[in-house]
Design a protein around this motif. Structure first.
Motif, PDB file in Angstrom:
ATOM      1  N   ASP B 198       6.271 -31.386 -42.784  1.00 15.46           N
ATOM      2  CA  ASP B 198       6.433 -29.842 -42.541  1.00 15.46           C
ATOM      3  C   ASP B 198       7.586 -29.579 -41.974  1.00 15.46           C
ATOM      4  O   ASP B 198       8.154 -28.400 -42.222  1.00 15.46           O
ATOM      5  CB  ASP B 198       5.098 -29.590 -42.196  1.00 15.46           C
ATOM      6  N   TYR B 199       7.894 -30.403 -40.691  1.00 13.49           N
ATOM      7  CA  TYR B 199       9.164 -29.713 -40.135  1.00 13.49           C
ATOM      8  C   TYR B 199      10.278 -29.933 -40.682  1.00 13.49           C
ATOM      9  O   TYR B 199      11.043 -29.087 -40.369  1.00 13.49           O
ATOM     10  CB  TYR B 199       9.148 -30.521 -38.673  1.00 13.49           C
ATOM     11  N   ILE B 200      10.527 -30.997 -41.655  1.00 11.39           N
ATOM     12  CA  ILE B 200      11.637 -30.907 -42.462  1.00 11.39           C
ATOM     13  C   ILE B 200      11.504 -29.533 -43.466  1.00 11.39           C
ATOM     14  O   ILE B 200      12.680 -28.834 -43.762  1.00 11.39           O
ATOM     15  CB  ILE B 200      11.959 -32.276 -43.154  1.00 11.39           C
ATOM     16  N   LYS B 201      10.491 -29.526 -44.137  1.00  9.66           N
ATOM     17  CA  LYS B 201      10.172 -28.371 -44.883  1.00  9.66           C
ATOM     18  C   LYS B 201      10.650 -27.017 -44.392  1.00  9.66           C
ATOM     19  O   LYS B 201      11.044 -26.257 -44.658  1.00  9.66           O
ATOM     20  CB  LYS B 201       9.006 -28.377 -45.527  1.00  9.66           C
ATOM     21  N   ALA B 202      10.107 -26.911 -42.920  1.00  8.24           N
ATOM     22  CA  ALA B 202      10.408 -25.631 -42.249  1.00  8.24           C
ATOM     23  C   ALA B 202      11.803 -25.502 -42.194  1.00  8.24           C
ATOM     24  O   ALA B 202      12.360 -24.341 -42.438  1.00  8.24           O
ATOM     25  CB  ALA B 202       9.806 -25.843 -40.916  1.00  8.24           C
TER      26      ALA B 202
ATOM     27  N   SER C  90       4.363 -29.303 -38.227  1.00 10.02           N
ATOM     28  CA  SER C  90       5.202 -28.688 -38.681  1.00 10.02           C
ATOM     29  C   SER C  90       6.446 -28.021 -37.601  1.00 10.02           C
ATOM     30  O   SER C  90       7.476 -27.574 -37.785  1.00 10.02           O
ATOM     31  CB  SER C  90       4.749 -27.133 -39.116  1.00 10.02           C
ATOM     32  N   LEU C  91       6.390 -28.982 -36.470  1.00 10.30           N
ATOM     33  CA  LEU C  91       7.314 -28.910 -35.479  1.00 10.30           C
ATOM     34  C   LEU C  91       8.070 -30.369 -35.160  1.00 10.30           C
ATOM     35  O   LEU C  91       7.253 -31.358 -35.152  1.00 10.30           O
ATOM     36  CB  LEU C  91       6.840 -28.263 -33.868  1.00 10.30           C
ATOM     37  N   HIS C  92       9.538 -30.231 -35.230  1.00  8.72           N
ATOM     38  CA  HIS C  92      10.097 -31.494 -35.119  1.00  8.72           C
ATOM     39  C   HIS C  92       9.738 -32.246 -33.823  1.00  8.72           C
ATOM     40  O   HIS C  92       9.617 -31.524 -32.687  1.00  8.72           O
ATOM     41  CB  HIS C  92      11.524 -31.218 -35.195  1.00  8.72           C
ATOM     42  N   THR C  96      13.244 -29.477 -28.777  1.00  2.66           N
ATOM     43  CA  THR C  96      12.442 -28.513 -27.818  1.00  2.66           C
ATOM     44  C   THR C  96      12.168 -27.232 -28.499  1.00  2.66           C
ATOM     45  O   THR C  96      13.033 -27.171 -29.369  1.00  2.66           O
ATOM     46  CB  THR C  96      13.295 -28.190 -26.308  1.00  2.66           C
ATOM     47  N   VAL C  97      11.391 -26.387 -27.970  1.00  2.00           N
ATOM     48  CA  VAL C  97      10.988 -25.094 -28.452  1.00  2.00           C
ATOM     49  C   VAL C  97      12.291 -24.454 -28.826  1.00  2.00           C
ATOM     50  O   VAL C  97      12.772 -23.608 -29.754  1.00  2.00           O
ATOM     51  CB  VAL C  97      10.201 -24.433 -27.743  1.00  2.00           C
ATOM     52  N   ASP C  98      13.265 -24.355 -27.712  1.00  2.00           N
ATOM     53  CA  ASP C  98      14.347 -23.871 -27.751  1.00  2.00           C
ATOM     54  C   ASP C  98      15.369 -24.202 -28.795  1.00  2.00           C
ATOM     55  O   ASP C  98      15.857 -23.331 -29.570  1.00  2.00           O
ATOM     56  CB  ASP C  98      15.241 -24.261 -26.348  1.00  2.00           C
ATOM     57  N   ARG C  99      15.410 -25.202 -29.120  1.00  2.00           N
ATOM     58  CA  ARG C  99      16.233 -26.097 -30.096  1.00  2.00           C
ATOM     59  C   ARG C  99      15.607 -25.439 -31.625  1.00  2.00           C
ATOM     60  O   ARG C  99      16.303 -25.117 -32.508  1.00  2.00           O
ATOM     61  CB  ARG C  99      16.130 -27.412 -30.166  1.00  2.00           C
ATOM     62  N   LEU C 100      14.225 -25.674 -31.568  1.00  2.00           N
ATOM     63  CA  LEU C 100      13.565 -25.122 -32.903  1.00  2.00           C
ATOM     64  C   LEU C 100      13.959 -23.677 -33.202  1.00  2.00           C
ATOM     65  O   LEU C 100      14.180 -23.345 -34.382  1.00  2.00           O
ATOM     66  CB  LEU C 100      12.224 -25.349 -32.596  1.00  2.00           C
ATOM     67  N   LEU C 101      14.093 -22.988 -32.259  1.00  2.00           N
ATOM     68  CA  LEU C 101      14.343 -21.430 -32.501  1.00  2.00           C
ATOM     69  C   LEU C 101      15.648 -21.147 -32.551  1.00  2.00           C
ATOM     70  O   LEU C 101      16.120 -20.532 -33.454  1.00  2.00           O
ATOM     71  CB  LEU C 101      13.718 -20.591 -31.250  1.00  2.00           C
ATOM     72  N   GLN C 102      16.792 -22.098 -32.176  1.00  2.00           N
ATOM     73  CA  GLN C 102      17.876 -22.022 -32.207  1.00  2.00           C
ATOM     74  C   GLN C 102      18.512 -22.409 -33.692  1.00  2.00           C
ATOM     75  O   GLN C 102      19.393 -21.471 -34.145  1.00  2.00           O
ATOM     76  CB  GLN C 102      18.874 -22.740 -31.594  1.00  2.00           C
ATOM     77  N   VAL C 146       4.443 -20.876 -31.518  1.00  2.00           N
ATOM     78  CA  VAL C 146       5.773 -21.367 -31.892  1.00  2.00           C
ATOM     79  C   VAL C 146       6.303 -21.175 -33.338  1.00  2.00           C
ATOM     80  O   VAL C 146       7.537 -20.850 -33.518  1.00  2.00           O
ATOM     81  CB  VAL C 146       6.346 -22.935 -31.115  1.00  2.00           C
ATOM     82  N   ALA C 147       5.479 -21.745 -34.213  1.00  2.00           N
ATOM     83  CA  ALA C 147       5.841 -21.630 -35.477  1.00  2.00           C
ATOM     84  C   ALA C 147       6.071 -20.154 -36.267  1.00  2.00           C
ATOM     85  O   ALA C 147       6.913 -20.009 -36.902  1.00  2.00           O
ATOM     86  CB  ALA C 147       4.633 -22.615 -36.375  1.00  2.00           C
TER      87      ALA C 147
END
Lengths: 278, 308, 248
Positions: B198-202, C90-92, C96-102, C146-147
């Motif tokens: 899912d994280y790649i899908k996201a 669904s989170l890499h 970090t959360v920062d990176r995910l949102l960036q 976060v998602a």
């Protein structure tokens, strides 16, 4: 209660971790007769570890201790591993959440039931087969002879869970531990499976421990409910009296779920108090 | 508790904090956890020490070596046994073997680093692209990989060196060309396990280009398995380089390359055993070092052993 | 009122398996629309087909007046975002959360990143303290927040929700549902939400479609469902099942 099947007093399960010892179960006590007891809690409440400890399926690195853990007068912590194994699957049975992981994928369903029966009882092949078929019939599988020769991956989730129940009940256990037996199933199938379980438990006079995260489901199915939080029992209550639950955690858990016909926006949320875990 | 102790304690708490306050702290914390896991393994630390020693020896060869590695004293010092003047003895040209081994460490490092720099990125790129692209691209890239994998490494390297001409640069090239296919395989397998997550899908749903997804989201997940594998392969690379040197196709005399040194010591192996034994022992120790290090890294970096 | 999402005669086929058999629906702007069904009903496939993650073999999808082709452009993803079911997947794991949102900001070349990240974290009730944590340092509910922040940071007008709370504990579920309602109200979002739980759908949505085996069973308003004014047996079965176990 005179007819006590299982007695648990101050049960503790401790896991070693990188940062020290962690108690997953911290002094749980209850007793069980020939009744349906629900254990309810959220993830991390220790409900599954309680079931596993009774069953003797605690991971080897963890330590189980209790002032008393007795099944039918037998001290489960002092008997030999061999006696424990003989008990398991014979007089105490367990159903797990997902039949996909608890059935052997390379053996037909019928053979698994027959094997289970023959490891615990001296029965001939034909008799074993007949009893397995009868058991499959008892869990309301319409065409037992066909399902008998199927592999687990060839049946649906609901069918697999029924086969699992058949396998667990074929030896006629006195105590059944069901850990989230219907969580992986669709709602309509869920009720069928619960109906079967309910009927068999009533007919055979078994004791049942039903472990679930779903307080409402448990309260509609069981006679009594044990509510767990952070490894401890916070409340024991008759299912019929759940509405009058005293502990704020139990009440919060009941309230926070959306219900059809009860409009509440926003939903009440649980305000976790540190003293609940103390 | 002294002030220094308290300082160390709070530094550790800072590193292990569950709520890092900056990008740097988060990254250092992660590295610290990996280091703690790595350093819990004694053998891995020994491996690391060996590799550090190799680096130090290579860097300070000019200081550490008492004699020239290439010019010997033919008149007085031919085939001397180990002694006070020549710790590991001398070879048939009167060169000090200890000095040659010290200088040889540079060539060993040269080979190992160049091969890693060439082969690992090629493997990573081919594997992740094949794994993510699927279909024709995958088929073509992986069949090419299969062709390379079908030949024994040394034989293929021999063929390349024979075509390119002997010499240490060509040996490096030949080894690099023959060692990327397993890395491509690993990277592809890793990619296949994460590409449907899912994280790649996201990220796809953010509108990211396939190139960006492979480069920034998939590659970082493949790198740790690759580092582990490359480290474990280092020993094999050293041995292949030595093998080529031994066959006369790698480093050419008078370069003090360990494999070539064994080759030249072969002629006197029964009477002057030290000529071949000393470089042999050096190869053994360094290979062991890389293997131990690789094992330790596996424990420290393995993405499957929990998310910590 | 204008339509936000219109789906007509949508068919999705995976290796000969017809996951969706000609489904049509219309979601109005600002509405919250629910899809209910059991496993294999095709409800999640419908969401994935809209986002382009599932192959459409026939039928049309129109989003905000634009009919979608085979591929989706960047502008589409600024309008439509999705929250996945499993907050653990669904989170890499290495970001970090920062990176995910960036990441979404970098992809779309949005400049005021700092401010947006801080605002997004505040909006989902996490605050600055969570900005530099990795996924494994968060609980399930925090991950889902976060998602949601990640989905909101591009300021879409439509949010697709694929069982956003089914992997969470009941008490955490309530918090996340409240959060979703709050952001919807504040940002005037359109929701298309998938769930197997009728109670959640009636709580969150004004209208819903019941699905079974890749087909629409019936379309209802939440009040019709609450009043048991349903016409199909399948829906009635679902309703009964959602009331818990009844001993016969």
């Amino acid at each position: 209660m005179s007819d006590t099947l299982l007695e648990v007093d101050d049960l503790r399960v401790t896991f070693p971790t990188r940062t020290g010892l962690v108690q997953a179960v911290r002094g749980v006590s209850f007793s069980l007769g020939r009744e349906r007891l629900g254990i309810v809690g959220e993830s991390g409440s220790g409900k599954s570890q309680t079931g596993r400890a009774i069953m003797g399926l605690t991971p080897p690195q963890a330590e189980v201790s209790a002032t008393k853990l007795a099944f039918d007068g037998m001290d489960l912590l002092s008997i030999s591993p061999r006696e424990r194994r003989a008990l398991r699957g014979n007089r105490i049975a367990m159903i797990l959440q997902d039949p996909k992981y608890s059935l052997d994928p390379v053996m037909t369903i019928g053979r698994q039931i027959v094997e289970t029966l023959r490891t615990h009882e001296k029965v001939g092949k034909t008799e074993a087969r007949e009893r397995a078929l009868a058991m499959l019939q008892a869990v309301q599988i319409r065409d037992p002879a066909r399902v008998f020769d199927l592999y687990p991956h060839e049946v649906s989730g609901g069918m697999g869970q029924r086969a699992m129940i058949a396998m667990m009940l074929v030896t006629g256990p006195e105590l059944m531990i069901a850990d989230e037996p219907t969580s992986a199933l669709d709602v309509t199938v869920q009720l069928d499976v619960l109906n079967i379980l309910d009927k068999l438990v009533a007919e055979r006079g078994m004791g049942l421990i039903f472990i679930s995260h779903d307080l409402r489901l448990v309260s509609s199915f069981c006679d009594r409910v044990v509510v767990m939080y952070a490894g401890k029992v916070v409340e024991q209550i008759k299912a019929s009296e759940l509405r009058d639950a005293q502990h704020p955690y139990t009440r919060g858990l009941l309230n926070c779920m959306p219900r059809i016909g009860f409009e509440r926006h926003p939903l009440p949320v649980l305000d976790r108090k540190p003293e609940w875990a103390a | 508790m002294t002030a220094a102790d308290a300082g160390a304690l709070s530094r550790r708490a800072w590193l292990l904090s569950d709520r890092p306050a900056s990008r740097l702290q988060a990254r250092l914390g992660r590295a610290y956890v990996a280091w703690r896991r790595f350093s819990a393994n004694r053998l891995a630390l020994i491996g690391l020490l060996i590799i550090i020693a190799l680096l130090v020896v290579a860097a300070l060869a000019d200081v550490l070596a008492p004699y020239s590695p290439t010019v010997g004293d033919l008149k007085n010092a031919r085939l001397l046994p180990p002694g006070a003047a020549h710790w590991f003895g001398t070879d048939d040209l009167g060169r000090d073997i200890y000095s040659r081994i010290v200088y040889g460490s540079r060539w060993t490092l040269y080979v190992v680093i160049l091969v890693a720099i060439i082969a690992a990125p090629i493997g990573l790129l081919v594997g992740t692209i094949a794994g993510y692209a699927d279909g024709w691209t995958d088929t073509i890239l992986m069949r090419i990989t299969d062709i390379f994998l079908a030949f024994p490494k040394l034989v293929l390297a021999l063929a390349f060196v024979a075509a390119l001409g002997p010499g240490i640069e060509n040996a490096v090239l030949a080894i690099a060309i023959t060692s990327w296919p397993p890395y491509a395989r690993i990277a592809r397998a890793e990619t296949l396990t994460v590409r449907n997550s899912d994280y790649i899908k996201a990220v796809q749903l953010m509108g990211a280009s396939p190139f960006r997804i492979v480069l920034r989201h998939i590659m970082p997940l493949c790198i740790s398995s690759l580092i582990i594998r490359v480290t474990l392969d280092m020993a094999g690379i050293i041995l292949t380089a030595a093998g080529l040197g031994f066959l006369g196709l790698g480093a050419q005399p008078p370069l003090p390359e360990w494999g070539a040194m064994i080759a030249s010591g072969r002629r006197f192996i029964l009477d002057q055993w030290w000529v071949a034994a000393a470089p042999g022992a050096a190869i053994l120790i360094v290979s062991l070092g890389f293997n131990l290090l690789g094992d330790g890294l596996r424990d420290a970096l393995d993405p499957r052993s929990g998310d910590q | 009122m204008t339509a936000s999402i219109t789906v007509e005669g949508l068919e999705v086929v995976f290796d000969r398996f017809r996951a969706l058999k000609g489904v049509s629906l219309e979601v109005r702007e600002g509405e919250s629309y629910g899809l209910v069904g059991e496993s294999g009903s095709g409800k999640s496939t419908l969401l994935r087909a809209i986002t382009g993650l599932a192959p459409v073999s026939s039928g049309t999808i129109t989003v905000n007046g634009k009919t979608l082709g085979k591929t989706r452009d960047k502008a589409f993803y600024r309008e439509v975002q999705m929250v996945f079911q499993d907050p653990y997947g669904s989170l890499h794991p290495r970001q970090t959360v920062d990176r995910l949102l960036q990441e979404p900001l970098a992809i779309h070349g949005i400049a005021d990143g700092e401010k947006r990240i801080e605002r997004a974290l505040d909006e989902v009730g996490l605050g600055k303290g969570f900005r530099f944590r990795y996924a494994h340092q968060l609980s399930g509910g925090q991950r889902q927040r976060v998602a949601i922040a990640r989905a909101l940071i591009l300021e879409p007008s439509i949010l697709l929700l694929d069982e956003p709370t089914s992997a969470l504990d009941a008490s955490v579920q309530a918090e996340v549902l409240n959060l979703l309602e709050e952001v919807r109200r504040r940002r005037k979002l359109t929701f298309l939400m998938v769930s197997h739980d009728l109670a959640i759908i009636t709580h969150m949505c004004e209208r819903l479609m019941v699905m079974q085996n890749g087909e629409a069973v019936e379309t209802l308003t939440a009040s019709q469902l609450i009043g048991h004014r349903v016409s199909e047996d399948y829906t009635r079965n679902l309703l009964r099942a959602s009331e818990g176990f009844v001993r016969v």
